[in-house]
Write a protein that holds these residues in place. Structure first.
Motif, PDB file in Angstrom:
ATOM      1  N   ASP A 128       0.810  -1.252  -0.023  1.00 55.94           N
ATOM      2  CA  ASP A 128       0.110  -0.091  -0.197  1.00 55.94           C
ATOM      3  C   ASP A 128       0.724   1.084   0.006  1.00 55.94           C
TER       4      ASP A 128
ATOM      5  N   GLN B   3      -2.617  -0.125 -14.142  1.00 57.18           N
ATOM      6  CA  GLN B   3      -4.228  -0.222 -14.361  1.00 57.18           C
ATOM      7  C   GLN B   3      -4.689   0.070 -15.732  1.00 57.18           C
TER       8      GLN B   3
ATOM      9  N   ILE C 245       2.369   1.650  -3.403  1.00 51.46           N
ATOM     10  CA  ILE C 245       1.550   2.223  -4.313  1.00 51.46           C
ATOM     11  C   ILE C 245       1.390   3.833  -4.076  1.00 51.46           C
ATOM     12  N   ALA C 246       1.042   4.004  -2.846  1.00 45.17           N
ATOM     13  CA  ALA C 246       0.910   5.391  -2.634  1.00 45.17           C
ATOM     14  C   ALA C 246       2.102   6.402  -3.212  1.00 45.17           C
ATOM     15  N   GLU C 247       3.179   5.918  -3.043  1.00 52.82           N
ATOM     16  CA  GLU C 247       4.428   6.513  -3.521  1.00 52.82           C
ATOM     17  C   GLU C 247       4.609   6.711  -4.877  1.00 52.82           C
ATOM     18  N   ASN C 248       4.023   5.643  -5.696  1.00 49.59           N
ATOM     19  CA  ASN C 248       4.325   5.584  -7.131  1.00 49.59           C
ATOM     20  C   ASN C 248       2.919   5.444  -7.964  1.00 49.59           C
ATOM     21  N   PRO C 249       2.128   6.620  -7.891  1.00 45.14           N
ATOM     22  CA  PRO C 249       0.847   6.877  -8.564  1.00 45.14           C
ATOM     23  C   PRO C 249       1.074   6.618 -10.201  1.00 45.14           C
TER      24      PRO C 249
ATOM     25  N   LEU D   7       1.024   2.914 -10.558  1.00 48.41           N
ATOM     26  CA  LEU D   7      -0.211   2.263 -10.483  1.00 48.41           C
ATOM     27  C   LEU D   7      -1.132   2.674 -11.976  1.00 48.41           C
ATOM     28  N   GLU D   8      -0.929   3.764 -12.307  1.00 45.88           N
ATOM     29  CA  GLU D   8      -1.693   4.197 -13.326  1.00 45.88           C
ATOM     30  C   GLU D   8      -1.323   3.435 -14.705  1.00 45.88           C
TER      31      GLU D   8
END
Length: 122
Positions: free
Chosen positions: A29, A43, A32-36, A39-40
């Motif tokens: 988590d 996705q 993921i928060a540190e690497n938006p 993540l995109e």
């Protein structure tokens, strides 16, 4: 009364397929928060592309493992006294597990040959 086989199958069907580890989930988590952007990126990939990326990583790890195991086997072949010692150590290992046991024993021998305690001279 259902059969044991049916009871086991029913229980497995109720269990989630992915096990959760709270510590790993927390680290993930945070990552993921540190690497938006990352993540995109993931996705936006199709399911097929995600599966192929996952399988590529597994394929590369398998290739590395096979290469490393080949190198270890070749090293053992160059040292017949070690091969004999290793084969003696694994003589009671079932045939199905013998190759894995041979590799593990060879790795241990390689570590014993290359890593010496400080101050000890060969």
């Amino acid at each position: 009364m259902p059969s044991l086989k049916q009871a086991v199958a029913d229980k497995k069907a109720q269990e989630p397929t992915v096990r959760k580890n709270p510590e790993i989930d927390a680290k993930l988590d945070k990552f993921i928060a540190e690497n938006p952007g990352l993540l995109e990126y993931y996705q936006n990939l199709s399911k097929d592309d995600l599966i192929r990326k996952l399988m590529l990583g597994k394929m590369q790890r398998a290739e590395y493992t096979n290469t490393r195991n080949g190198e270890i086997k070749a090293w053992v072949e160059e040292h017949p006294e070690l091969k004999t010692k290793i084969e003696e150590r694994i003589r009671n290992v079932p045939e199905a597990k013998r190759e894995r046991a041979f590799i593990n024993a060879a790795k241990q021998e390689a570590m014993n040959q290359t890593v010496r305690p400080a101050g000890v001279r060969p």
